[in-house]
Design an enzyme around this catalytic site. Structure first.
Site, mmCIF file in Angstrom:
data_model
loop_
_atom_site.group_PDB
_atom_site.id
_atom_site.type_symbol
_atom_site.label_atom_id
_atom_site.label_comp_id
_atom_site.label_asym_id
_atom_site.label_seq_id
_atom_site.Cartn_x
_atom_site.Cartn_y
_atom_site.Cartn_z
ATOM 1 N N GLU A 1 0.823 -1.214 0.000
ATOM 2 C CA GLU A 1 0.000 0.000 0.000
ATOM 3 C C GLU A 1 0.856 1.263 0.000
ATOM 4 O O GLU A 1 0.548 2.254 -0.653
ATOM 5 C CB GLU A 1 -0.934 -0.012 1.218
ATOM 6 C CG GLU A 1 -1.805 1.207 1.404
ATOM 7 C CD GLU A 1 -2.812 1.405 0.275
ATOM 8 O OE1 GLU A 1 -2.480 2.169 -0.660
ATOM 9 O OE2 GLU A 1 -3.897 0.810 0.311
ATOM 10 N N ASP B 1 9.480 9.263 -10.791
ATOM 11 C CA ASP B 1 8.880 8.711 -9.576
ATOM 12 C C ASP B 1 7.360 8.647 -9.736
ATOM 13 O O ASP B 1 6.714 7.665 -9.375
ATOM 14 C CB ASP B 1 9.291 9.613 -8.396
ATOM 15 C CG ASP B 1 8.712 9.136 -7.093
ATOM 16 O OD1 ASP B 1 9.057 8.007 -6.696
ATOM 17 O OD2 ASP B 1 7.900 9.869 -6.487
ATOM 18 N N LYS C 1 4.762 5.268 -9.879
ATOM 19 C CA LYS C 1 3.525 5.102 -9.105
ATOM 20 C C LYS C 1 2.354 4.846 -10.041
ATOM 21 O O LYS C 1 1.466 4.033 -9.753
ATOM 22 C CB LYS C 1 3.272 6.334 -8.242
ATOM 23 C CG LYS C 1 4.304 6.456 -7.121
ATOM 24 C CD LYS C 1 4.154 7.743 -6.359
ATOM 25 C CE LYS C 1 5.182 7.846 -5.246
ATOM 26 N NZ LYS C 1 5.351 9.197 -4.753
ATOM 27 N N LEU D 1 -1.873 6.759 2.539
ATOM 28 C CA LEU D 1 -3.240 6.957 2.043
ATOM 29 C C LEU D 1 -3.795 5.643 1.468
ATOM 30 O O LEU D 1 -3.071 4.909 0.808
ATOM 31 C CB LEU D 1 -3.264 8.015 0.930
ATOM 32 C CG LEU D 1 -2.854 9.430 1.318
ATOM 33 C CD1 LEU D 1 -2.938 10.340 0.088
ATOM 34 C CD2 LEU D 1 -3.759 9.962 2.423
#
Ligand code: ADP
Ligand code: ASP
Ligand code: MG
Length: 831
Positions: A617, A689, A693, A624
């Site tokens: 996660e 980056d 994600k 979050l």
């Protein structure tokens, strides 16, 4: 006349002089040891041999039967040990007298051993006589000692059990000849006796008057035989643990004392290896309804375990035991179907071979029968079965006789299982979660016992997992953490602050290994989290990642997890192997999920095949709930049309602050100084980056994208890509005008600038600086917030938005920690 109480003290309770003192205190009625307020006027005290003496005596016999067997040193050692005990406990005169008798006995033993040596064989009768001396020596000494202490009201009388207990050895063991034995006891002890009888355990006589024993650990049986003969109101068996424990304490350190057991439960537990009581102990007590207490000589103030006819305990499962090594013999063949008498022949043959069967299982198709026996008897059992079914094997009605060795039987025992649902499910669930393979299963119709046969090497793990499953001990998770850096360090602190509370909820998190890129610290039990850094510095060894993983995956702890808090692709390269080998993985490291697709898939396959969990996660948006939200949407049948968001706290900050009053390069400069950017700000500005994600989310959506498929428009000017970090910072102002123009254009249309990643269901993925309407959800976020917007079939008019701080060690560690707790819940913890 007053009632009798019978005590039995095991070998561990009479191991040395201090032990004798303790036992004497108890026998004299020390207040803390009494279950009732007033002392009891008459009691019988059955003693075992001093610890290890029976073993030594039997070894002497075995040794003497060997060629060139020498036994003199062994005889001397027994002499020295008992003489020293006497000198420590009784007056010199009494000690001398004791020693004389001891030496006489040892001479007799020497004579018998000499015969054994000459004939190179030890007849059972000789072995029985020699084995029984330990009880004679311990009781004789204790009798004198107790008399000299002078605190017993009444007489202290030594009873040689060979003059009382008569047994007839049959196929089921020694059968007590009750009326004869009662008669003999009446002849020795008057009905109005007051004081203490000191009785030899373990030994008895046959109908022919020959000395015999009651079998190994038979003193417990002696205790209950005397309880029955004397019509005692209770029997107290004293040992070196607080009572009958829910599992063998040497295998399950957090086993608990069972407060009450029924005779049947105790019998099953004893039969299946709870060594604390001898299975035959129960029979005389049951027949006369005499309660038995199991108590600790070393903690006499505790009440121990009560074994009686009607216990009042609410626990469904009382105890779990293992027996090993056992072998499993499987007889298979269509010829057995519907043919009566097969089992009769099979077990008849085993009986004739003197083999005792521990467990039997036959499927209702009658196509096969399997049974478990002590492994030492496997070869004989196989031969007996093969010869009994010789014809059928030759003619093919029986196809095979297989023998599996090095196995272990796990037995789950409790009266409360009868008629209760879910107990078997719980047993098998725990075994499955601990990845233990079940080879055979048996449940008696009494439903008091569920037995499963497992591989010997997983015996301890199986025991712990099932024990944990019944909340008899917490769900223990063996944890190895790699990378105690910015996030890892905070995670360790967070875990430390919650360990106690979680243990209260039966979740036992044990950090047993910590590794940096160079060193590692391994601990057998757990690492003290208040000083891990110091321990790592002082006791750490050089890193060996394979050994690290093997250590974390201890056989005896049900579950293992590795937490990877590095950003290393090398460490991520181990996930597949770990997951395949039964280790769970929790990580905020993006490298595995955003790396090459084939490896990502291999990880998923390994995880599925091994039934392990892989949780990440914190790879997107720190703590979050982004990945979990996406999963929930997909698993409940929603279709995701697009995901877009601001996935970089640094870039969110830069564009929140950039309003044209200051050049963009100064804002980058200030952010770098405050530590909001990576040491080289290009790592943020390149957009890679964010692209990683996005790939993680895209794959979570079911898309098969590679990092190269993302169209990334970075913020690093082409001319500054390859220079040094210093030069980059120095020359960045050259590009301020370009950025100012972009901002101006946006402003003119009431728009703002945001660095946004977006992927849609067709697989189109972009990462770029975007102009958004000033009322857009992304336009109004707090400084470094992340925000993710899911557009789905259900959430179409008004998308689902997750927003909040998405970077920083505290929230990232928090995200990893919640994955860890989610893992515990998946593994059965009831958090
Ligand atoms: P004694 O010398 O008193 O007869 P034993 O060594 O025969 O003692 O039996 C006590 C030992 O049994 C304990 O020290 C413990 O290690 C072992 N044991 C095995 N299973 C259990 C269990 N379920 N409950 C208690 N003790 C057990
Ligand atoms: N001393 C005997 C044995 O070790 C009996 C007992 O201690 O229960 O087997
Ligand atoms: Mg014992």
């Amino acid at each position: 006349m007053d009632k009798w109480i019978v005590h039995k003290f095991g070998g561990s309770s009479v191991a040395d002089a201090d032990c004798f003192r303790r036992v004497a205190d108890i026998v004299e009625g020390a207040p803390e040891a009494r279950l009732e307020s007033s002392p009891n006027p008459r009691e019988a005290v059955v003693l075992s041999a001093c610890r290890g003496v029976t073993d030594s005596l039997l070894n002497l016999v075995a040794h003497a039967a060997q060629p060139n067997g020498d036994f003199l040193a062994g005889v001397d050692a027994l002499h020295a040990r008992h003489a020293a005990l006497a000198q420590a406990l009784v007056s010199p005169a009494a000690a001398a007298e004791y020693q004389l008798a001891l030496e006489r006995d040892l001479r007799d033993i020497g004579g018998m051993l000499q015969t054994v040596r000459l004939i190179r064989a030890a007849p059972d009768s000789v072995r029985d006589v020699i084995a029984g001396y330990g009880e004679i020596w311990s009781t004789r000494l204790f009798t004198v000692y107790l008399r000299e202490r002078g605190r017993i009201a009444g007489e202290v009388r030594w009873i040689d059990a060979r003059q009382v207990v008569v047994v007839d050895w049959g196929p089921l063991g020694p059968a007590v000849q009750w009326s004869l034995s009662e008669q003999k006891l009446r002849g020795l002890v008057a009905a109005d006796f007051v004081g203490r009888l000191i009785v030899t355990g373990f030994i008895a006589a046959t109908l022919d008057g020959i000395q015999t024993t009651l079998g190994r650990n038979g003193s417990d049986f002696s205790g209950s035989i005397f309880g029955a003969l004397l019509g005692a109101s209770e029997i107290q068996i004293w040992t070196d643990v607080d009572g009958v424990l829910s599992a063998d304490p040497r295998l399950v350190p957090n086993a608990q004392v069972i407060d009450q057991l029924s005779y049947n439960e105790a019998m099953e537990l004893a039969y299946f290896g709870a060594k604390v009581i001898h299975p035959q102990t129960m029979e005389p007590a049951v027949a006369r309804d005499i309660p038995i207490y199991i108590r600790n000589t070393f903690a006499p103030e505790k009440r121990g375990t009560l074994i009686c006819a009607n216990p009042t305990s609410a626990l469904k499962v009382k105890g779990i035991t293992t027996i090993d090594p056992v072998a499993l013999v499987n007889l298979e063949g269509a010829g057995m179907i519907g043919v009566p008498g097969t089992a009769h022949r099979l077990f008849g043959a085993l009986r004739d071979a003197g083999i005792s069967v521990i467990l039997i299982s036959q499927g209702s198709s009658e196509h096969s029968i399997c049974f478990a026996i002590p492994e030492a008897q496997a070869t004989r059992a196989e031969a007996a079965v093969r010869s009994a079914f010789d014809t059928e094997l030759r003619e093919g009605q029986i196809q095979s006789v297989d023998v599996g060795r090095d196995l272990s039987i796990l037995a789950v025992v409790g009266d409360g299982m009868a008629g209760a649902h879910g107990v078997a499910a719980q047993v098998f669930d725990s075994l499955a979660r601990a990845a233990v393979n079940v080879r055979a299963i048996a449940q008696g119709a009494s439903e008091r016992n569920i037995s499963v046969v497992v591989d010997g090497k997983s015996g301890a793990k199986a025991l712990r997992a099932v024990h944990a499953g019944f909340y008899l001990s917490p769900n223990t998770l063996s944890i190895g953490l790699i990378g105690p850096g910015t996030v890892g360090r905070v995670l360790l602190a967070q875990m430390k602050s919650q360990l106690e509370r979680l243990r209260g909820l039966n979740v036992d998190l044990r950090v047993r290994a910590i590794a940096t890129s160079k060193r590692m610290l391994l601990a057998e039990n757990e690492i003290d989290l208040s000083q891990w850094a110091k321990l790592l510095a002082e006791k750490g060894e050089s890193l060996d990642i394979d050994r690290f993983a093997r250590h974390v995956q201890a056989d005896y702890i049900p579950h293992t997890v590795i937490i990877d808090c590095t950003a290393s692709a090398d460490v991520a390269g181990y996930y597949r192997d770990w997951l395949a080998r039964g280790l769970h993985v929790v990580t905020p490291n993006k490298k595995a999920n955003s790396g090459p697709l084939p490896y990502f898939r291999a990880i998923q396959e390994a995880r599925r095949a091994a039934g392990t969990h892989y949780l990440y996660e914190a790879t997107v948006g720190a703590g979050l709930p982004i990945i979990q939200t996406l999963r929930d949407l997909r698993e409940t049948g929603d279709e995701v049309t697009s995901i877009e968001g601001i996935f970089s706290g640094t870039l969110a900050y830069l564009f929140n602050v950039y309003d044209g009053s200051e050049p963009f390069s100064s804002i980058v400069q200030a952010a770098k100084q405050k530590g909001y950017t990576e040491p080289d700000p290009r790592d943020d500005l390149s957009g890679m980056d964010v692209a990683r994600k996005l790939i993680i989310l895209a794959r979570e959506m079911g898309l098969t994208l590679e990092l190269a498929d993302v169209a990334v428009e970075g913020l690093v000017p082409a001319a500054l890509r390859d220079c040094s970090s210093e030069e980059f910072m120095r020359r960045l102002p050259e590009f301020d005008a370009e950025m100012a123009a972009t901002l101006k254009l946006a402003r003119e249309q009431q728009q703002v600038l945001r660095y946004v990643g977006r992927v849609d269901a067709t697989g189109k993925a972009t990462v770029r600086l975007t102009r958004l309407d000033a009322r857009h959800a992304f336009a109004n976020i707090a400084l470094t917030d992340n925000v993710v917007r899911f557009a789905t079939r259900r959430y179409c008019d008004n998308p689902l938005i997750v927003q909040g701080p998405g970077a920083g060690p505290e929230v990232t560690a928090g995200g990893v920690f919640s994955d860890l707790l989610r893992l515990s819940a998946y593994l059965g913890a009831n958090i």
